[in-house]
Design a protein around this motif. Structure first.
Motif, PDB file in Angstrom:
ATOM      1  N   ARG A  85       5.567   5.945 -13.105  1.00 33.20           N
ATOM      2  CA  ARG A  85       4.985   6.329 -12.132  1.00 33.20           C
ATOM      3  C   ARG A  85       3.359   5.659 -12.298  1.00 33.20           C
ATOM      4  N   LYS A  86       2.845   5.982 -13.313  1.00 30.88           N
ATOM      5  CA  LYS A  86       1.471   5.825 -13.557  1.00 30.88           C
ATOM      6  C   LYS A  86       0.964   4.437 -13.431  1.00 30.88           C
ATOM      7  N   ILE A  87       1.736   3.624 -14.127  1.00 34.23           N
ATOM      8  CA  ILE A  87       1.603   2.190 -14.169  1.00 34.23           C
ATOM      9  C   ILE A  87       1.495   1.601 -12.584  1.00 34.23           C
ATOM     10  N   LYS A  88       2.536   2.053 -11.739  1.00 35.42           N
ATOM     11  CA  LYS A  88       2.704   1.601 -10.592  1.00 35.42           C
ATOM     12  C   LYS A  88       1.604   2.110  -9.775  1.00 35.42           C
ATOM     13  N   GLY A  89       1.108   3.234 -10.023  1.00 37.41           N
ATOM     14  CA  GLY A  89      -0.130   3.792  -9.423  1.00 37.41           C
ATOM     15  C   GLY A  89      -1.355   3.312  -9.767  1.00 37.41           C
ATOM     16  N   LEU A  90      -1.203   2.891 -10.849  1.00 35.74           N
ATOM     17  CA  LEU A  90      -2.553   1.873 -11.421  1.00 35.74           C
ATOM     18  C   LEU A  90      -2.648   0.455 -10.525  1.00 35.74           C
ATOM     19  N   LEU A  91      -1.497   0.135 -10.281  1.00 40.71           N
ATOM     20  CA  LEU A  91      -1.460  -1.126  -9.383  1.00 40.71           C
ATOM     21  C   LEU A  91      -1.895  -0.831  -7.970  1.00 40.71           C
ATOM     22  N   GLU A  92      -1.225   0.166  -7.467  1.00 38.07           N
ATOM     23  CA  GLU A  92      -1.882   0.715  -6.126  1.00 38.07           C
ATOM     24  C   GLU A  92      -3.377   0.633  -5.960  1.00 38.07           C
ATOM     25  N   THR A  93      -4.088   1.318  -7.286  1.00 36.74           N
ATOM     26  CA  THR A  93      -5.373   1.595  -7.003  1.00 36.74           C
ATOM     27  C   THR A  93      -6.279   0.085  -7.156  1.00 36.74           C
ATOM     28  N   LYS A  94      -5.765  -0.683  -7.789  1.00 40.18           N
ATOM     29  CA  LYS A  94      -6.365  -1.968  -8.061  1.00 40.18           C
ATOM     30  C   LYS A  94      -6.183  -2.977  -6.834  1.00 40.18           C
ATOM     31  N   ALA A  95      -4.870  -2.880  -6.431  1.00 43.46           N
ATOM     32  CA  ALA A  95      -4.679  -3.614  -4.893  1.00 43.46           C
ATOM     33  C   ALA A  95      -5.436  -3.119  -3.973  1.00 43.46           C
ATOM     34  N   LEU A  96      -5.549  -1.909  -3.756  1.00 40.26           N
ATOM     35  CA  LEU A  96      -6.318  -1.200  -2.613  1.00 40.26           C
ATOM     36  C   LEU A  96      -7.889  -1.565  -2.977  1.00 40.26           C
ATOM     37  N   ALA A  97      -8.253  -1.405  -3.957  1.00 36.44           N
ATOM     38  CA  ALA A  97      -9.712  -1.701  -4.259  1.00 36.44           C
ATOM     39  C   ALA A  97     -10.113  -3.334  -4.297  1.00 36.44           C
ATOM     40  N   PHE A  98      -9.189  -4.065  -4.252  1.00 37.87           N
ATOM     41  CA  PHE A  98      -9.274  -5.653  -4.032  1.00 37.87           C
ATOM     42  C   PHE A  98      -9.489  -5.986  -2.801  1.00 37.87           C
ATOM     43  N   ALA A  99      -8.622  -5.043  -1.770  1.00 35.18           N
ATOM     44  CA  ALA A  99      -8.634  -5.406  -0.426  1.00 35.18           C
ATOM     45  C   ALA A  99      -9.867  -4.624   0.196  1.00 35.18           C
ATOM     46  N   ASP A 100     -10.491  -3.511  -0.379  1.00 34.57           N
ATOM     47  CA  ASP A 100     -11.724  -3.046   0.149  1.00 34.57           C
ATOM     48  C   ASP A 100     -13.002  -3.965  -0.275  1.00 34.57           C
ATOM     49  N   SER A 101     -12.850  -4.585  -1.263  1.00 31.75           N
ATOM     50  CA  SER A 101     -14.137  -5.628  -1.798  1.00 31.75           C
ATOM     51  C   SER A 101     -13.956  -6.964  -1.339  1.00 31.75           C
ATOM     52  N   HIS A 102     -12.819  -7.198  -0.597  1.00 31.56           N
ATOM     53  CA  HIS A 102     -12.529  -8.800  -0.204  1.00 31.56           C
ATOM     54  C   HIS A 102     -12.017  -8.540   1.059  1.00 31.56           C
ATOM     55  N   ALA A 103     -12.447  -7.736   2.152  1.00 34.43           N
ATOM     56  CA  ALA A 103     -12.089  -7.584   3.483  1.00 34.43           C
ATOM     57  C   ALA A 103     -11.860  -8.629   4.343  1.00 34.43           C
ATOM     58  N   LYS A 104     -12.682  -9.845   4.184  1.00 33.06           N
ATOM     59  CA  LYS A 104     -12.577 -10.761   5.079  1.00 33.06           C
ATOM     60  C   LYS A 104     -11.504 -11.615   4.863  1.00 33.06           C
ATOM     61  N   ILE A 105     -10.894 -11.669   3.671  1.00 31.12           N
ATOM     62  CA  ILE A 105      -9.788 -12.543   3.275  1.00 31.12           C
ATOM     63  C   ILE A 105      -8.465 -11.734   2.987  1.00 31.12           C
ATOM     64  N   TRP A 106      -8.715 -10.471   2.630  1.00 28.44           N
ATOM     65  CA  TRP A 106      -7.224  -9.757   2.135  1.00 28.44           C
ATOM     66  C   TRP A 106      -7.132  -8.413   2.640  1.00 28.44           C
ATOM     67  N   GLU A 107      -5.756  -8.098   2.890  1.00 27.37           N
ATOM     68  CA  GLU A 107      -5.267  -6.617   3.459  1.00 27.37           C
ATOM     69  C   GLU A 107      -4.286  -6.295   2.487  1.00 27.37           C
ATOM     70  N   THR A 108      -4.172  -5.296   1.887  1.00 26.16           N
ATOM     71  CA  THR A 108      -3.149  -4.616   1.019  1.00 26.16           C
ATOM     72  C   THR A 108      -2.410  -3.466   1.740  1.00 26.16           C
ATOM     73  N   PHE A 131       7.143   8.565  -5.365  1.00 26.49           N
ATOM     74  CA  PHE A 131       6.811   9.320  -6.473  1.00 26.49           C
ATOM     75  C   PHE A 131       5.793   8.848  -7.425  1.00 26.49           C
ATOM     76  N   VAL A 132       5.271   7.581  -6.910  1.00 20.49           N
ATOM     77  CA  VAL A 132       4.274   6.742  -7.860  1.00 20.49           C
ATOM     78  C   VAL A 132       2.888   7.579  -7.590  1.00 20.49           C
ATOM     79  N   ARG A 133       2.458   7.853  -8.716  1.00 24.68           N
ATOM     80  CA  ARG A 133       0.876   8.752  -8.553  1.00 24.68           C
ATOM     81  C   ARG A 133      -0.128   7.818  -9.082  1.00 24.68           C
ATOM     82  N   ARG A 134      -1.158   7.793  -8.281  1.00 23.64           N
ATOM     83  CA  ARG A 134      -2.639   6.934  -8.736  1.00 23.64           C
ATOM     84  C   ARG A 134      -3.332   7.782  -9.780  1.00 23.64           C
ATOM     85  N   ASN A 135      -3.287   8.862  -9.715  1.00 22.25           N
ATOM     86  CA  ASN A 135      -4.073   9.972 -10.643  1.00 22.25           C
ATOM     87  C   ASN A 135      -3.681   9.785 -12.171  1.00 22.25           C
ATOM     88  N   GLN A 136      -4.310   8.765 -12.973  1.00 24.40           N
ATOM     89  CA  GLN A 136      -3.925   8.708 -14.227  1.00 24.40           C
ATOM     90  C   GLN A 136      -4.145  10.051 -15.302  1.00 24.40           C
TER      91      GLN A 136
END
Length: 230
Positions: A135-158, A119-124
């Protein structure tokens, strides 16, 4: 193979540690803790405990010592919603470890396995009528963790795990497992299934989506447990 764990003193993190220690592919389990683990776990030859006084500060020497790890299982979190514990701590680890890996890492990307919730939600912006803050705080973590993986694809997967209700072994033995079975894989997962799936992601996440729902966790976790039993 070395696997890192945060949240080892909790219910899900503790199960992940037990299953990591039992898995033949994992040779070392590093748990970052603020207090000692139970003796029946801490005495295991594969286990090493590293005391961290403040999870908002990750010393470079600590991260360098474990930059050869394959994955981090992050199972720390609160129910009421804490900016510090549910967002700042994991984001600080992600950014700090990422900086180390940019200069030291080679081979497959580091896998960050994050325990979130159904029930965590990324939409703030969307109004939530129940438990909006956590639910929103953990959703914000999801967003940041996924974005980090997208911008650091050679070293990181989320990988974001979104289980629904988690059935403990005690709950199953007390008869609550019948209710869980009636609700089905979309809503409920046994803690052993969740632990098995988290460990598998840490070892080999090939073919898995970045966001994983309860049904996938339950079914794949059950398959892993059944294959281990045969």
């Amino acid at each position: 193979m070395k696997v890192l764990v945060v949240g080892a003193t909790g219910m899900v993190g503790g199960e992940a540690v037990v299953q990591c220690l039992a898995h033949p592919a994992i040779t070392k389990v590093i748990v970052f803790v603020r207090r000692d683990l139970p003796a029946d776990v801490s005495d295991h030859p594969k286990l090493e405990s590293v005391l961290i006084k403040d999870f908002a500060i990750w010393p470079e020497n600590v991260l360098l010592a474990h930059s050869d790890a394959a994955a981090m299982i992050w199972a720390m979190g609160t129910y009421k919603g804490s900016i510090t514990a549910d967002l700042e701590y994991p984001v600080t680890f992600i950014e700090s470890m990422g900086q180390v890996l940019e200069t030291k890492h080679s081979g497959a990307p580091f896998r960050f396995v994050n325990l979130s919730g159904k029930f965590v939600r990324r939409n703030q912006e969307k109004r939530l009528w129940l438990l909006e803050k956590p639910r929103k705080i953990k959703g914000l973590l999801e967003t940041k963790a996924l974005a980090f993986a997208d911008s650091h694809a050679k070293i990181w997967e989320t990988f974001i795990l979104k289980p629904g209700g988690i059935m403990t072994k005690k709950m199953v033995s007390s008869g609550a497992g019948i209710i869980g079975a009636m609700m089905g894989d979309s809503w409920v997962v046994r803690i052993e299934e969740l632990g098995a799936f988290m460990v598998q992601l840490a070892i080999n996440a090939e073919g898995e989506e970045s966001i994983i729902d309860n049904a996938r966790i339950a079914r794949r976790g059950r398959e892993l447990l059944e294959s281990k039993a045969t």
